[in-house]
Design an enzyme around this catalytic site. Structure first.
Site, PDB file in Angstrom:
ATOM      1  N   ARG A  17      35.181 -26.289  -7.092  1.00 15.60           N
ATOM      2  CA  ARG A  17      36.545 -26.779  -7.349  1.00 15.60           C
ATOM      3  C   ARG A  17      36.972 -27.843  -6.345  1.00 15.60           C
ATOM      4  O   ARG A  17      37.816 -28.689  -6.638  1.00 15.60           O
ATOM      5  CB  ARG A  17      37.536 -25.622  -7.321  1.00 15.60           C
ATOM      6  CG  ARG A  17      37.674 -24.979  -5.950  1.00 15.60           C
ATOM      7  CD  ARG A  17      38.908 -24.115  -5.850  1.00 15.60           C
ATOM      8  NE  ARG A  17      38.930 -23.361  -4.606  1.00 15.60           N
ATOM      9  CZ  ARG A  17      40.033 -22.933  -4.014  1.00 15.60           C
ATOM     10  NH1 ARG A  17      41.209 -23.190  -4.538  1.00 15.60           N
ATOM     11  NH2 ARG A  17      39.967 -22.228  -2.889  1.00 15.60           N
ATOM     12  N   GLU A  66      50.411 -23.790 -20.018  1.00 21.08           N
ATOM     13  CA  GLU A  66      49.068 -24.336 -20.257  1.00 21.08           C
ATOM     14  C   GLU A  66      48.918 -24.972 -21.628  1.00 21.08           C
ATOM     15  O   GLU A  66      48.203 -25.966 -21.789  1.00 21.08           O
ATOM     16  CB  GLU A  66      48.026 -23.238 -20.072  1.00 21.08           C
ATOM     17  CG  GLU A  66      47.857 -22.757 -18.643  1.00 21.08           C
ATOM     18  CD  GLU A  66      48.913 -21.744 -18.219  1.00 21.08           C
ATOM     19  OE1 GLU A  66      48.962 -21.407 -17.020  1.00 21.08           O
ATOM     20  OE2 GLU A  66      49.690 -21.294 -19.100  1.00 21.08           O
ATOM     21  N   PHE A  91      43.376 -19.229 -17.958  1.00 22.25           N
ATOM     22  CA  PHE A  91      44.556 -19.797 -18.600  1.00 22.25           C
ATOM     23  C   PHE A  91      44.232 -21.120 -19.302  1.00 22.25           C
ATOM     24  O   PHE A  91      44.725 -21.390 -20.398  1.00 22.25           O
ATOM     25  CB  PHE A  91      45.660 -20.037 -17.563  1.00 22.25           C
ATOM     26  CG  PHE A  91      45.981 -18.836 -16.732  1.00 22.25           C
ATOM     27  CD1 PHE A  91      46.304 -17.629 -17.324  1.00 22.25           C
ATOM     28  CD2 PHE A  91      45.953 -18.915 -15.350  1.00 22.25           C
ATOM     29  CE1 PHE A  91      46.600 -16.508 -16.556  1.00 22.25           C
ATOM     30  CE2 PHE A  91      46.242 -17.803 -14.573  1.00 22.25           C
ATOM     31  CZ  PHE A  91      46.561 -16.597 -15.168  1.00 22.25           C
ATOM     32  N   HIS A 117      38.248 -21.749 -10.807  1.00 27.65           N
ATOM     33  CA  HIS A 117      38.402 -20.297 -10.738  1.00 27.65           C
ATOM     34  C   HIS A 117      37.813 -19.602 -11.963  1.00 27.65           C
ATOM     35  O   HIS A 117      38.389 -18.673 -12.521  1.00 27.65           O
ATOM     36  CB  HIS A 117      39.871 -19.918 -10.575  1.00 27.65           C
ATOM     37  CG  HIS A 117      40.471 -20.393  -9.283  1.00 27.65           C
ATOM     38  ND1 HIS A 117      40.657 -21.735  -8.993  1.00 27.65           N
ATOM     39  CD2 HIS A 117      40.912 -19.705  -8.200  1.00 27.65           C
ATOM     40  CE1 HIS A 117      41.188 -21.853  -7.785  1.00 27.65           C
ATOM     41  NE2 HIS A 117      41.347 -20.641  -7.272  1.00 27.65           N
ATOM     42  N   ASP A 125      41.142 -11.422  -7.088  1.00 27.20           N
ATOM     43  CA  ASP A 125      42.141 -11.500  -8.153  1.00 27.20           C
ATOM     44  C   ASP A 125      41.819 -10.565  -9.317  1.00 27.20           C
ATOM     45  O   ASP A 125      42.701 -10.240 -10.112  1.00 27.20           O
ATOM     46  CB  ASP A 125      42.269 -12.939  -8.672  1.00 27.20           C
ATOM     47  CG  ASP A 125      42.955 -13.850  -7.671  1.00 27.20           C
ATOM     48  OD1 ASP A 125      43.369 -13.358  -6.606  1.00 27.20           O
ATOM     49  OD2 ASP A 125      43.069 -15.055  -7.944  1.00 27.20           O
ATOM     50  N   ARG A 175      35.830 -20.873  -7.603  1.00 26.08           N
ATOM     51  CA  ARG A 175      36.625 -20.762  -6.383  1.00 26.08           C
ATOM     52  C   ARG A 175      35.772 -20.587  -5.127  1.00 26.08           C
ATOM     53  O   ARG A 175      36.105 -21.102  -4.065  1.00 26.08           O
ATOM     54  CB  ARG A 175      37.568 -19.567  -6.520  1.00 26.08           C
ATOM     55  CG  ARG A 175      38.367 -19.237  -5.279  1.00 26.08           C
ATOM     56  CD  ARG A 175      39.135 -17.946  -5.484  1.00 26.08           C
ATOM     57  NE  ARG A 175      40.078 -17.682  -4.391  1.00 26.08           N
ATOM     58  CZ  ARG A 175      40.870 -16.623  -4.360  1.00 26.08           C
ATOM     59  NH1 ARG A 175      40.831 -15.741  -5.348  1.00 26.08           N
ATOM     60  NH2 ARG A 175      41.699 -16.443  -3.356  1.00 26.08           N
TER      61      ARG A 175
END
Length: 321
Positions: A17, A66, A91, A117, A125, A175
């Site tokens: 990323r 989104e 998302f 991610h 998460d 990530r």
């Protein structure tokens, strides 16, 4: 054969990323009309670096919306821009799937879906944010190209390739910081797979963070007297059929490794190819029909049996077949 990282470069760890914002800024400096449309995650996705480089007028923050993000990017593409979208993969592909399908792909617009991610690299998460179906979703869309880079350098190359490729492109980024595989200036081609290590006893086809695990597995297999060929199929769609078929014709069996569900991703693409043109024993290293779990990235690689040890076991199984 592409140039791999030197031993010194291989000690460096960067997240894929981290390549996003700096590469967009480089493209803008080079005169490419790139814009970035984000869903309130410009820091996490690093698209903020486009604005920091002096291109604040090319970064559009749509807030936590989104679906609107995709439609804004579609509109910007119709005015001559190369539009990149940024969000977390769960998302940016799942919540906005209808807009990607019917607005972007149906009209073959010049929009690049480039979320960060993805996969279990999201780590703590947990399962709600660990997108393990995104390659399957994007691969099934008519006209969508799917790229899964292995490291920071490959992510930069994939983003530049996406910008230069007309129409919809999906670039999957993560990530977690991962070791360098490629030289800093690597260039990648759409529809090409790369043989990173030659072998004669088994083919290991991988993408993304699984490339480093595949190379480590190949090294471990030397002690077992097994010569493994490792292929980076970073271009999941279109898949480099010729390179995969030539390797499997030589080795006679294949293991596919991906940080993704075993359903619908790279493993499915390779299995479909072999079923049509060269049936051979296959084994699949991936997440098996379940959601993710909270934990540190390295812990999760072992927990979900995505690490080098799991690839070694899959090689033993497929060779026995």
């Amino acid at each position: 054969m592409v140039k791999l990282a030197t031993p010194e470069q291989a000690q460096t760890k960067k997240a894929t990323r981290a390549a996003f914002g700096v590469t967009l800024a480089e493209l803008a400096d080079a005169g490419v009309p790139v814009v970035a449309v984000d869903a309130d995650l410009t820091g996490s996705t690093t698209t903020k670096k486009l604005a920091d480089a002096g291109y604040a007028d090319r970064l559009f923050n749509c807030g936590i919306a989104e679906q609107n993000m995709i439609d804004v990017a579609a509109g910007l593409s119709l005015t001559g821009n190369v539009a990149f979208t940024g969000s977390f993969a769960v998302f940016g592909t799942g919540r906005a799937y209808d807009q990607i399908r019917n607005t972007v792909c149906y009209s073959h617009l010049n929009v690049k879906i480039a979320p960060t991610h993805a996969g279990i690299s999201v780590g703590p998460d947990g399962g709600s944010h660990q997108m393990l179906e995104d390659v399957s979703l994007m691969r099934g869309l008519p006209g969508m190209r799917v790229l899964v880079p292995a490291d920071y350098a490959a992510a930069r190359a994939a983003l530049k390739l996406a910008a230069a490729t007309p129409g919809p492109v999906y670039v999957r980024m993560g990530r977690a910081s991962v070791p360098c595989v490629y030289d800093d200036d690597v260039e990648l081609e759409l529809g090409r797979a790369y043989v990173l290590r030659e072998g004669s006893d088994v083919t290991i086809v991988a993408c993304g963070v699984e490339i480093r695990e595949a190379l480590a597995a190949a090294e471990a297999l030397v002690a077992e007297g097994v010569s493994a060929e490792v292929i980076d199929a970073f271009s999941v769609k279109p898949l480099d059929e010729g390179t995969v078929l030539a390797s499997v014709a030589k080795t006679g069996c294949v293991v596919v490794a991906e940080e993704h569900s075993v359903i619908g991703g790279l493993g499915s693409a390779v299995a479909e190819l072999l079923a049509r043109k060269h049936p051979a024993p296959c084994e699949f290293v991936g997440v098996r029909d379940r959601f993710g779990k909270s934990g540190e990235f390295e812990e999760l690689l072992a927990y979900f049996e995505l690490d080098a040890a799991a690839i070694v076991e899959a090689v033993k199984t497929v060779r026995a077949r």
